[in-house]
Design a protein around this motif. Structure first.
Motif: not given
Lengths: 351, 351
Positions: B6-9, B24-32, B328-338
């Motif tokens: 159920v984690r955001p992909k 990769m060290d984050r447990t709250d997202i699914e990384v593809v 880029a990663i910080d932008n991605l995570v910020g966007g995913v979690f609003g």
């Protein structure tokens, strides 16, 4: 060149290009110029220097007893278009009371420019990057986010300190430091001649002027260990021979860069090639190499992809070479007529 | 990647090397993650983006209606590891209310460093000098006092003024100017977007800070005529297409140097090749070329000895690429979690 010419004769060992009118337009001297576009032949020089009042030489032209014998007692001045004077027998000049001119100072800015260029090129993988395009391999280049990356010369918000080191801290080193300040350099360390007394007042003033966190004279061990970029800017000769050797290079940081724009003999080429191959340091930028110009394709440094080498062009700009030629001519004329020479070796000047 | 996850992909189009643990060290997202060391295949991306909340792209990854269709309504953010966003259909993003992140600012210092490097290399004949040594030709090199000479970037006592010009005068241009000040630059001129109002207060402050004789916004005609070194540092696109064309280059000084570290399309390559061949200008240093990376050995600029080309490595330093990846990663995570995105396009930010 008639035998009845009573003007003092000067011999010029190389065509000085755009500076030649400064000599040729004079009516008070007789100019004898080596006519070919290559180094002056010894036999020609020995023949033509007879009865000359002055001679303008370059680094390859050895000024020794043989040359003075050939010239005879008329010779009053030797003017070299160079900073170095290894090719001139200075004790002999003093003994014969022949004045010697050289061309210091005027090349400071040009060599400092090149030192910055080589530091950037060595850090930024310029050899490999330039070669990729030159060889036509850019279209098939497999880009990835860290390909061609190297250590950054300037500081960034996340990488806010840089230590620049100087082996030798004379005019060119200080001009190089000045150029590096706006790149965000924070610390400057240097090692000088063991014979020179520390100049803490000068160092404090420089540190304040450049608003550095530190500017400090250190021993050679600390210089090797702490420099992110190390500039070799010390005279050549026995005292500095292979100061940068394997032991020195092993102490350097794995992401550090070495730049040599002074004399090739200060750096042990084999040790540097090993240091690059085995990644003791990141890269090197060299304007001088021991044994130059006999540096072929198979020279151990020419084969290292992270070693950028240019063929001793430190002072090779129109402005600087023109200044050097002008100064050499002014020294020559001053010596011939017994007046002031803009840059005279010996005499009132400490060697 | 189990269907019960159920984690955001998030989909990552390229291995980000040393920055990957931040994901990769984050447990709250699914990384593809695209698994190969080359550009992400479109088919793989279209397949894997289904149901993703975010995607991290690079310049070659086109973000258009096709991609959004494949993603479906779950997509909240597109984060590009680049300053440019030509590959993203911005009006479409606005319409679908998908947030877009990019990585400006962090590469300012790295690109300014490279701009200085290329200016020095182009002036100092570095291409020919480097190639001479690389090809093993140093031993037979016929030195003469003016061989390899070029115009000097720094001022000297006998050549006391230099005018540096900028086509585009944003952050990178100003960081480049800052680095050039201790080279003795005396005059700075620039041309900006015709839509941007002049900022005379800013210019006066910059001029005073750098103690320049002048810092002035000029028209493009004066920019061409007066610059000793001209830096192209303007965005690409239709508005700046071939601003540097034959007419511009013909106005430049014969000893001037052109540096382009922004976008290849601003400079007409054929006109520049002619300008170099016919010596309208002295040299060029290019990090970008129109049509890159398809620049083979036979490209007219690759054949010019006074044109130094490197393969778009402006931001290629460990520090800067790590900062770009992190942003880029910080932008991605910020966007995913609003939550906040460190550098978001559109929204409160003017484009």
């Amino acid at each position: 060149m008639s035998s009845g010419d009573v003007r003092p004769k000067v011999v010029i060992c190389r065509d000085l290009g755009p500076a030649m009118p400064l000599l040729m337009d004079r009516t008070d001297i007789e100019v004898v110029l080596w006519p070919e576009n290559r180094g002056c032949e010894r036999a020609w020089l020995l023949e033509n220097i007879k009865g000359a009042a002055g001679v303008l030489v370059l680094l390859p032209d050895t000024v020794n007893a043989e040359l003075l014998e050939a010239a005879g007692p008329s010779l009053r001045v030797v003017s070299t278009m160079s900073v170095g004077y290894e090719h001139i027998d200075m004790p002999l000049m003093a003994q014969r009371k022949i004045r010697v001119g050289y061309t210091p100072d005027v090349l400071t800015e040009a060599v400092a420019d090149l030192s910055v260029m080589l530091a950037l090129m060595a850090g930024r993988n310029d050899g490999a990057a330039y070669t990729l395009v030159k060889d036509g391999d850019w279209p098939k280049f497999n880009w990835s986010p860290f390909t061609f990356c190297g250590p950054q010369l300037s500081t960034t918000a996340s990488s806010p300190t840089r230590t620049v080191g100087f082996l030798g801290f004379g005019r060119i080193a200080q001009a190089t430091l000045t150029r590096l300040v706006p790149f965000g350099i924070t610390h400057c360390i240097y090692s000088g001649s063991p014979r020179a007394a520390p100049d803490t007042a000068r160092d404090a003033a420089l540190r304040a002027k450049h608003t550095l966190a530190a500017l400090e004279r250190v021993d050679i061990d600390r210089l090797a260990r702490e420099s992110d970029v190390l500039f070799v800017l010390t005279p050549g000769g026995d005292e500095t021979y292979h100061l940068v050797d394997a032991a020195f290079l092993r102490k350097m940081k794995p992401l550090s860069v070495l730049v040599n724009t002074s004399r090739g003999t200060v750096v042990d080429s084999d040790a540097l090639a090993t240091a690059l191959r085995e990644k003791w340091i990141w890269g090197a930028g060299l304007d001088v190499v021991e044994g130059e110009p006999k540096i072929g394709k198979d020279h151990p440094l020419a084969k290292e992809p992270r070693c950028v080498i240019v063929p001793h062009i430190g002072s090779a700009t129109f402005q600087t070479r023109m200044d050097m030629a002008t100064r050499a001519i002014d020294n020559l004329v001053g010596g011939v007529f017994g007046t002031e020479m803009p840059a005279e070796l010996g005499g009132g000047r400490k060697l």
